[in-house]
Write an enzyme that holds these catalytic residues in place. Structure first.
Site, mmCIF file in Angstrom:
data_model
loop_
_atom_site.group_PDB
_atom_site.id
_atom_site.type_symbol
_atom_site.label_atom_id
_atom_site.label_comp_id
_atom_site.label_asym_id
_atom_site.label_seq_id
_atom_site.Cartn_x
_atom_site.Cartn_y
_atom_site.Cartn_z
ATOM 1 N N ASN A 182 0.846 -1.193 0.000
ATOM 2 C CA ASN A 182 0.000 0.000 0.000
ATOM 3 C C ASN A 182 0.881 1.241 0.000
ATOM 4 O O ASN A 182 1.959 1.274 0.587
ATOM 5 C CB ASN A 182 -1.023 -0.015 1.142
ATOM 6 N N ILE A 183 0.390 2.255 -0.706
ATOM 7 C CA ILE A 183 1.132 3.506 -0.883
ATOM 8 C C ILE A 183 0.166 4.647 -0.583
ATOM 9 O O ILE A 183 -0.818 4.824 -1.310
ATOM 10 C CB ILE A 183 1.658 3.628 -2.331
ATOM 11 N N GLU A 184 0.427 5.366 0.488
ATOM 12 C CA GLU A 184 -0.467 6.458 0.879
ATOM 13 C C GLU A 184 0.011 7.786 0.317
ATOM 14 O O GLU A 184 1.186 7.945 -0.045
ATOM 15 C CB GLU A 184 -0.573 6.525 2.403
ATOM 16 N N CYS B 236 -3.991 0.657 -2.692
ATOM 17 C CA CYS B 236 -3.846 -0.549 -1.857
ATOM 18 C C CYS B 236 -2.800 -1.504 -2.441
ATOM 19 O O CYS B 236 -2.489 -1.454 -3.633
ATOM 20 C CB CYS B 236 -5.174 -1.286 -1.775
ATOM 21 N N GLU C 269 -3.097 -4.684 -3.038
ATOM 22 C CA GLU C 269 -3.652 -5.596 -4.044
ATOM 23 C C GLU C 269 -3.669 -4.941 -5.421
ATOM 24 O O GLU C 269 -3.271 -5.543 -6.421
ATOM 25 C CB GLU C 269 -5.087 -6.004 -3.675
ATOM 26 N N CYS D 94 -10.286 -4.545 0.344
ATOM 27 C CA CYS D 94 -11.342 -3.540 0.505
ATOM 28 C C CYS D 94 -12.302 -3.624 -0.683
ATOM 29 O O CYS D 94 -12.069 -4.359 -1.646
ATOM 30 C CB CYS D 94 -10.723 -2.147 0.622
ATOM 31 N N CYS E 57 -10.796 -2.805 -4.169
ATOM 32 C CA CYS E 57 -9.918 -3.886 -4.642
ATOM 33 C C CYS E 57 -10.723 -5.114 -5.054
ATOM 34 O O CYS E 57 -10.388 -5.775 -6.040
ATOM 35 C CB CYS E 57 -8.898 -4.254 -3.574
#
Ligand SMILES: [Zn+2]
Length: 136
Positions: free
Chosen positions: A42-44, A53, A55, A89, A92
């Site tokens: 995941n990359i915010e 996310c 996935e 989620c 995804c």
């Protein structure tokens, strides 16, 4: 590749997560039908809509490299070490099922319980490209 090995790759991918806001790390490992593996984390982003996310990171990497057939996606999060499963989620789930209702979802923890289900189990009555045919 067996579920435990794929989940281990997801656990390792989790370490690359960029999560300055939630501090919640997630890793994914995608297995193609021809046996190749693509990982993601995941990359915010401070502009939260730009967050991606694990996935979807793995899926976008695979598809952008020419892959079309996904066999399975393993997911590991910081909760995994507490033997708590993390499932995809809603966004995804929709993106995963775009590539097939039978894609296997593997979650859990390599040192604990490993769970497997199909993506279609997680998103029943999903919207798909076949819905466009109703417009004609
Ligand atoms: Zn997601």
């Amino acid at each position: 590749m067996d579920n435990k090995s794929l989940l281990k790759l997801a656990e390792n991918a989790r370490k690359n997560s960029y999560v300055p806001y939630s501090k919640f790390r997630v890793g994914a490992a995608l297995l193609t039908k021809n046996g190749k593996v693509y990982t993601g984390c995941n990359i915010e982003c401070a502009s939260f809509g730009g967050t991606n996310c694990a996935e979807r990171t793995a899926i976008y990497k695979a598809i952008s490299e020419g892959e079309k057939e996904i066999e399975a996606i393993a997911i590991a999060s910081d909760n995994s070490e507490k033997d708590e499963s993390t499932y995809p989620c809603g966004i995804c789930r929709q993106v995963i099922i775009e590539f097939g209702p039978d894609i296997r979802i593997i979650t859990g923890y390599t040192q604990g319980k490993i769970i497997e289900c199909k993506i279609s189990d997680l998103i029943p009555n999903y919207f798909s490209g076949s819905d466009f045919k109703e417009i004609e």
